[in-house]
Design a protein around this motif. Structure first.
Motif, short mmCIF file in Angstrom:
data_model
loop_
_atom_site.label_atom_id
_atom_site.label_comp_id
_atom_site.label_asym_id
_atom_site.label_seq_id
_atom_site.Cartn_x
_atom_site.Cartn_y
_atom_site.Cartn_z
N GLY A 14 0.83 -1.21 0.00
CA GLY A 14 0.00 0.00 0.00
C GLY A 14 0.86 1.25 0.00
O GLY A 14 2.03 1.24 -0.39
N ILE A 15 0.27 2.36 0.47
CA ILE A 15 0.98 3.63 0.45
C ILE A 15 2.23 3.58 1.33
O ILE A 15 3.32 3.99 0.92
CB ILE A 15 0.05 4.77 0.90
CG1 ILE A 15 -1.10 4.96 -0.11
CG2 ILE A 15 0.83 6.07 1.07
CD1 ILE A 15 -0.66 5.42 -1.48
N GLY A 16 2.10 3.08 2.56
CA GLY A 16 3.24 3.04 3.46
C GLY A 16 4.35 2.16 2.93
O GLY A 16 5.53 2.55 2.94
N GLY A 17 4.01 0.96 2.46
CA GLY A 17 5.02 0.05 1.92
C GLY A 17 5.68 0.60 0.67
O GLY A 17 6.90 0.48 0.49
N SER A 18 4.89 1.22 -0.19
CA SER A 18 5.43 1.79 -1.43
C SER A 18 6.36 2.95 -1.15
O SER A 18 7.43 3.09 -1.77
CB SER A 18 4.29 2.23 -2.36
OG SER A 18 3.49 1.14 -2.74
N SER A 93 -4.84 3.64 -6.34
CA SER A 93 -4.27 2.56 -7.16
C SER A 93 -3.28 3.09 -8.19
O SER A 93 -2.25 2.47 -8.46
CB SER A 93 -5.39 1.79 -7.87
OG SER A 93 -6.22 1.15 -6.94
N ALA A 94 -3.61 4.26 -8.77
CA ALA A 94 -2.71 4.86 -9.76
C ALA A 94 -1.38 5.28 -9.12
O ALA A 94 -0.31 5.11 -9.72
CB ALA A 94 -3.37 6.06 -10.41
N VAL A 95 -1.44 5.81 -7.90
CA VAL A 95 -0.22 6.21 -7.20
C VAL A 95 0.65 4.98 -6.92
O VAL A 95 1.87 5.01 -7.14
CB VAL A 95 -0.56 6.93 -5.88
CG1 VAL A 95 0.69 7.15 -5.04
CG2 VAL A 95 -1.23 8.27 -6.18
N LEU A 96 0.03 3.90 -6.47
CA LEU A 96 0.78 2.68 -6.18
C LEU A 96 1.40 2.10 -7.45
O LEU A 96 2.56 1.67 -7.46
CB LEU A 96 -0.13 1.64 -5.52
CG LEU A 96 -0.77 2.06 -4.20
CD1 LEU A 96 -1.62 0.92 -3.66
CD2 LEU A 96 0.28 2.46 -3.19
N LYS A 97 0.63 2.06 -8.52
CA LYS A 97 1.12 1.52 -9.80
C LYS A 97 2.31 2.33 -10.30
O LYS A 97 3.33 1.78 -10.73
CB LYS A 97 -0.01 1.53 -10.82
CG LYS A 97 0.34 0.95 -12.19
CD LYS A 97 -0.91 0.89 -13.06
CE LYS A 97 -0.61 0.28 -14.44
NZ LYS A 97 0.18 1.20 -15.26
N VAL A 143 10.30 -3.39 7.83
CA VAL A 143 9.21 -2.41 7.90
C VAL A 143 7.92 -3.10 7.51
O VAL A 143 7.80 -3.64 6.39
CB VAL A 143 9.47 -1.21 6.96
CG1 VAL A 143 8.23 -0.30 6.92
CG2 VAL A 143 10.68 -0.42 7.42
N PHE A 144 6.96 -3.09 8.41
CA PHE A 144 5.64 -3.64 8.14
C PHE A 144 4.68 -2.49 7.82
O PHE A 144 4.62 -1.50 8.55
CB PHE A 144 5.10 -4.42 9.34
CG PHE A 144 5.79 -5.73 9.57
CD1 PHE A 144 5.37 -6.88 8.92
CD2 PHE A 144 6.87 -5.82 10.43
CE1 PHE A 144 6.01 -8.09 9.12
CE2 PHE A 144 7.51 -7.03 10.65
CZ PHE A 144 7.09 -8.17 9.99
N ALA A 145 3.94 -2.65 6.72
CA ALA A 145 2.94 -1.65 6.32
C ALA A 145 1.74 -2.41 5.75
O ALA A 145 1.37 -2.23 4.59
CB ALA A 145 3.53 -0.69 5.30
N THR A 146 1.16 -3.27 6.58
CA THR A 146 0.13 -4.19 6.11
C THR A 146 -1.29 -3.65 6.29
O THR A 146 -2.24 -4.26 5.81
CB THR A 146 0.27 -5.55 6.79
OG1 THR A 146 0.54 -5.36 8.19
CG2 THR A 146 1.45 -6.31 6.21
N GLY A 147 -1.45 -2.52 6.98
CA GLY A 147 -2.70 -1.79 6.94
C GLY A 147 -3.84 -2.32 7.78
O GLY A 147 -3.68 -3.19 8.64
#
Length: 375
Positions: A14-18, A93-97, A143-147
């Motif tokens: 997601g955002i944090g992981g990306s 989704s576009a930001v992550l892609k 780093v965990f960013a699993t939401g």
């Protein structure tokens, strides 16, 4: 390579992981990124962000302006008109892609991306081992960013003579940002229209007050079959603000093609006309399983483990040294953790900065020790 040791392991796409992955490779760290699979993607809050318009730089006006400067010759007049008439959504989704594409294009030598969900986390004497059941990665830092995922309202809708009690009736509107989940991120969208708050607790009452106080709009609370147990001061404000209280179950939700919400129909036939609704039902899940496996401390005592946040420091570090948790899954004792896209990025960068500093400090100390031995 399976079993390889990395500078850093990141779990979550997601955002944090990306944000963590992008910053880590920009710092020239060797990264393993457990990006996740289709199921984890469906469970991500980022999936529901249809239009990012509360951040500097994330606005269609910038993109349109650049396109109009590019296509400015007379033969481009038709195209310019189409650009001006088109609403360009900048989605989560576009930001992550785009972030993943940038990483794969510019930093492929620095990262292994695993398109599976991490299933287990273990402590070893000096490292942590993260695995998807087949592939294993080891690192001193994770780093965990699993939401998290919000509870969705159930709607008892008739279909083919049967009553189908499901959350799926909400999705067409949630996917088009007319059913909302964050008043700080999306509340401004309601500023000229009637709105409803779906919920029966203190959060629903407070959100209804905020909508009225900020925008002066007509607000209704839909408790969806639950009772609203308000204290005396709350009752006075509900009355003063003329906030409607509707306690019957929701039996239908409908709107326009394209996902614009129009109305809720209640079990007694009452119709509540609104263009937006804010969901205030709390969390369905905090995806904390891997951190529980490692023994990280949880916050929110008294709640079931599946909805408890991970307790972190101001650097986003958990109770386990060198293990970090960022984004919506984290909670701090000293201040409220903001839960927006831009704050998830900030917390992710803080975590990677701390990790990068520790890695460089160890290298520097080792070099100084070696130099000292040669003098």
């Amino acid at each position: 390579m399976n079993g390889e040791q990395y500078d850093l392991i990141i779990v979550g796409g997601g955002i944090g992981g990306s944000a963590a992955a992008l910053r880590a490779v920009q710092y020239n760290l060797n990264v393993c990124w457990f990006y996740g699979d289709k199921q984890t993607s469906k469970s991500s809050r980022s999936k529901w962000v249809f239009n990012i318009d509360n951040m500097l730089g994330f606005h269609e006006g910038i993109l349109k302006g650049e396109l109009l400067k590019t296509f400015k010759s007379p033969e481009d007049d038709d195209l310019r008109e189409r650009i001006n008439e088109t609403h360009i959504h900048i989605t989560g989704s576009a930001v992550l892609k785009n972030t993943r594409e940038r990483i794969e294009s510019d930093y492929s030598d620095n990262i292994d991306i695993i398109d599976k969900a991490a299933l287990s986390a273990k402590r070893e004497p000096e490292l942590f081992l993260i695995s998807d059941g087949e592939f294993e990665a080891r690192s001193e830092y994770v780093v965990f960013a699993t939401g998290v995922m919000d509870k969705q309202p159930h709607v008892m809708k008739e279909r083919g003579g049967d009553i189908v009690d499901s959350t799926k009736w909400i999705y067409p509107f949630a996917n088009r940002e007319t059913i909302l989940y964050c008043i700080r991120c999306e509340g401004h969208l309601t500023r000229e229209d009637n709105a409803a708050v779906i919920g029966s607790g203190v959060a629903a009452e407070q959100l209804s007050f905020m909508l009225y106080e900020r925008y002066g709009i007509k607000v209704s609370i839909l408790t969806n079959g639950e009772e609203l147990n308000s204290d005396d001061d709350t009752k006075k404000l509900l009355s003063e603000y003329k906030i409607g209280i509707h306690t019957k179950r929701i039996s239908d939700v409908s709107g326009e093609k394209g996902g614009q919400l129009r109305r809720f129909v209640l079990a007694d036939g009452e119709v509540v006309e609104v263009r937006f609704a804010l969901v205030a039902l709390g969390l369905h899940r905090v995806y904390n399983d891997l951190l529980i496996q490692l023994g990280a401390e949880l916050d929110d005592e008294g709640l079931s483990d599946e909805i408890r946040h991970i307790r972190v420091s101001k650097k986003s570090e958990t109770s386990i040294p060198n293990i970090f948790a960022v984004g919506d899954m984290a909670k701090r004792a000293d201040e409220v953790v903001m839960k927006q896209i831009y704050t998830a990025q900030e917390y992710a960068v803080r975590a990677v900065d701390s990790i990068d500093y520790r890695i460089r400090s160890k290298k520097r100390k080792k070099i100084l020790n070696q130099i000292g031995e040669n003098y």
